[in-house]
Motif scaffolding. Structure first.
Motif, PDB file in Angstrom:
ATOM      1  N   VAL A  66       0.855  -1.179   0.000  1.00  0.00           N
ATOM      2  CA  VAL A  66       0.000   0.000   0.000  1.00  0.00           C
ATOM      3  C   VAL A  66       0.892   1.230   0.000  1.00  0.00           C
ATOM      4  N   ASN A  67       0.546   2.184  -0.846  1.00  0.00           N
ATOM      5  CA  ASN A  67       1.292   3.427  -0.949  1.00  0.00           C
ATOM      6  C   ASN A  67       0.377   4.580  -0.557  1.00  0.00           C
ATOM      7  N   PHE A  68       0.869   5.484   0.273  1.00  0.00           N
ATOM      8  CA  PHE A  68       0.109   6.674   0.644  1.00  0.00           C
ATOM      9  C   PHE A  68       0.880   7.891   0.205  1.00  0.00           C
ATOM     10  N   LYS A  69       0.207   8.773  -0.515  1.00  0.00           N
ATOM     11  CA  LYS A  69       0.816  10.021  -0.948  1.00  0.00           C
ATOM     12  C   LYS A  69       0.004  11.169  -0.344  1.00  0.00           C
ATOM     13  N   PRO A  70       0.588  11.931   0.567  1.00  0.00           N
ATOM     14  CA  PRO A  70      -0.166  13.029   1.171  1.00  0.00           C
ATOM     15  C   PRO A  70      -0.441  14.135   0.164  1.00  0.00           C
ATOM     16  N   SER A  71      -1.546  14.851   0.388  1.00  0.00           N
ATOM     17  CA  SER A  71      -1.885  15.951  -0.514  1.00  0.00           C
ATOM     18  C   SER A  71      -0.963  17.135  -0.257  1.00  0.00           C
ATOM     19  N   ILE A  72      -0.913  18.025  -1.208  1.00  0.00           N
ATOM     20  CA  ILE A  72      -0.104  19.231  -1.068  1.00  0.00           C
ATOM     21  C   ILE A  72      -0.602  20.049   0.119  1.00  0.00           C
ATOM     22  N   TYR A  73      -1.913  20.086   0.298  1.00  0.00           N
ATOM     23  CA  TYR A  73      -2.516  20.835   1.399  1.00  0.00           C
ATOM     24  C   TYR A  73      -2.064  20.279   2.747  1.00  0.00           C
ATOM     25  N   LEU A  74      -2.065  18.953   2.905  1.00  0.00           N
ATOM     26  CA  LEU A  74      -1.628  18.335   4.160  1.00  0.00           C
ATOM     27  C   LEU A  74      -0.149  18.600   4.401  1.00  0.00           C
ATOM     28  N   ASN A  75       0.663  18.477   3.358  1.00  0.00           N
ATOM     29  CA  ASN A  75       2.089  18.776   3.501  1.00  0.00           C
ATOM     30  C   ASN A  75       2.306  20.220   3.921  1.00  0.00           C
ATOM     31  N   HIS A  76       1.524  21.128   3.350  1.00  0.00           N
ATOM     32  CA  HIS A  76       1.665  22.539   3.703  1.00  0.00           C
ATOM     33  C   HIS A  76       1.308  22.766   5.172  1.00  0.00           C
ATOM     34  N   LEU A  77       0.247  22.123   5.646  1.00  0.00           N
ATOM     35  CA  LEU A  77      -0.157  22.276   7.046  1.00  0.00           C
ATOM     36  C   LEU A  77       0.911  21.764   8.004  1.00  0.00           C
ATOM     37  N   LEU A  78       1.600  20.702   7.619  1.00  0.00           N
ATOM     38  CA  LEU A  78       2.621  20.123   8.485  1.00  0.00           C
ATOM     39  C   LEU A  78       3.932  20.894   8.451  1.00  0.00           C
ATOM     40  N   ASN A  79       4.155  21.652   7.388  1.00  0.00           N
ATOM     41  CA  ASN A  79       5.442  22.325   7.216  1.00  0.00           C
ATOM     42  C   ASN A  79       5.322  23.832   7.155  1.00  0.00           C
ATOM     43  N   VAL A  80       4.354  24.419   7.845  1.00  0.00           N
ATOM     44  CA  VAL A  80       4.193  25.863   7.837  1.00  0.00           C
ATOM     45  C   VAL A  80       5.364  26.480   8.581  1.00  0.00           C
ATOM     46  N   LYS A  81       5.990  27.459   7.947  1.00  0.00           N
ATOM     47  CA  LYS A  81       7.125  28.140   8.556  1.00  0.00           C
ATOM     48  C   LYS A  81       6.653  29.467   9.131  1.00  0.00           C
ATOM     49  N   LYS A  82       7.232  29.806  10.256  1.00  0.00           N
ATOM     50  CA  LYS A  82       6.868  31.067  10.890  1.00  0.00           C
ATOM     51  C   LYS A  82       7.474  32.224  10.105  1.00  0.00           C
ATOM     52  N   ARG A  83       6.734  33.315  10.085  1.00  0.00           N
ATOM     53  CA  ARG A  83       7.242  34.502   9.415  1.00  0.00           C
ATOM     54  C   ARG A  83       8.216  35.225  10.324  1.00  0.00           C
ATOM     55  N   GLY A  84       8.987  36.092   9.743  1.00  0.00           N
ATOM     56  CA  GLY A  84       9.904  36.900  10.533  1.00  0.00           C
ATOM     57  C   GLY A  84      11.340  36.622  10.169  1.00  0.00           C
ATOM     58  N   ARG A  85      12.201  37.352  10.811  1.00  0.00           N
ATOM     59  CA  ARG A  85      13.620  37.215  10.542  1.00  0.00           C
ATOM     60  C   ARG A  85      14.206  36.082  11.359  1.00  0.00           C
ATOM     61  N   LYS A  86      15.257  35.497  10.831  1.00  0.00           N
ATOM     62  CA  LYS A  86      15.937  34.433  11.557  1.00  0.00           C
ATOM     63  C   LYS A  86      16.788  35.045  12.656  1.00  0.00           C
ATOM     64  N   ARG A  87      16.938  34.304  13.721  1.00  0.00           N
ATOM     65  CA  ARG A  87      17.821  34.750  14.798  1.00  0.00           C
ATOM     66  C   ARG A  87      19.264  34.549  14.384  1.00  0.00           C
ATOM     67  N   LYS A  88      20.135  35.233  15.051  1.00  0.00           N
ATOM     68  CA  LYS A  88      21.559  35.109  14.712  1.00  0.00           C
ATOM     69  C   LYS A  88      22.061  33.687  14.938  1.00  0.00           C
ATOM     70  N   ASP A  89      21.597  33.047  16.020  1.00  0.00           N
ATOM     71  CA  ASP A  89      22.078  31.696  16.303  1.00  0.00           C
ATOM     72  C   ASP A  89      21.520  30.661  15.329  1.00  0.00           C
ATOM     73  N   GLU A  90      20.417  30.963  14.604  1.00  0.00           N
ATOM     74  CA  GLU A  90      19.897  30.042  13.600  1.00  0.00           C
ATOM     75  C   GLU A  90      20.742  30.066  12.326  1.00  0.00           C
ATOM     76  N   ASN A  91      21.370  31.198  12.039  1.00  0.00           N
ATOM     77  CA  ASN A  91      22.193  31.306  10.843  1.00  0.00           C
ATOM     78  C   ASN A  91      23.565  30.663  11.026  1.00  0.00           C
ATOM     79  N   ASN A  92      24.072  30.665  12.241  1.00  0.00           N
ATOM     80  CA  ASN A  92      25.400  30.095  12.507  1.00  0.00           C
ATOM     81  C   ASN A  92      25.245  28.642  12.899  1.00  0.00           C
ATOM     82  N   ILE A  93      25.629  27.765  12.031  1.00  0.00           N
ATOM     83  CA  ILE A  93      25.561  26.346  12.308  1.00  0.00           C
ATOM     84  C   ILE A  93      26.958  25.877  12.694  1.00  0.00           C
ATOM     85  N   SER A  94      27.074  25.364  13.913  1.00  0.00           N
ATOM     86  CA  SER A  94      28.386  24.891  14.363  1.00  0.00           C
ATOM     87  C   SER A  94      28.449  23.386  14.232  1.00  0.00           C
TER      88      SER A  94
END
Length: 106
Positions: free
Chosen positions: A77-105
């Motif tokens: 059995v294969n399940f393919k989620p809809s684009i709408y469901l994927n969008h709901l699961l992967n909603v990104k917050k608006r705004g600027r990134k923090r300084k510590d999010e840009n620096n990956i150590s």
């Protein structure tokens, strides 16, 4: 969430009794299962689609003895989620990134 919890949530949302919601849920699962047995495809708009795919026979290896084995063809059995469901699961917050999010150590 297991089947019992899902049926209870269904009863709360629809106003049905718990036994009625369990019967309705079992009927839906039975319909989906029967359609899958007939190699059908079920599309639930806004949720995703279920389909049956054929996997070919292939060669494998026994992990304990390293002996070659034949793996027979099978249906999966294969399940393919809809684009709408994927969008709901992967909603990104608006705004600027923090300084510590840009620096990956590393």
């Amino acid at each position: 969430m297991n089947k019992k919890e899902l049926c209870n949530a269904l009863a709360e949302r629809t106003g049905l009794s718990k036994t009625e919601s369990q019967k309705a849920f079992n009927a839906v699962i039975e319909i989906i299962t029967n359609e899958m047995k007939q190699n059908g495809r079920i599309t639930l708009i806004g949720f995703g689609s279920f389909s049956v795919k054929q996997k070919a026979a292939r060669k494998g290896m026994n992990p304990t003895s390293f002996a070659p084995i034949d793996i027979p063809a099978k249906k999966v059995v294969n399940f393919k989620p809809s684009i709408y469901l994927n969008h709901l699961l992967n909603v990104k917050k608006r705004g600027r990134k923090r300084k510590d999010e840009n620096n990956i150590s590393l």
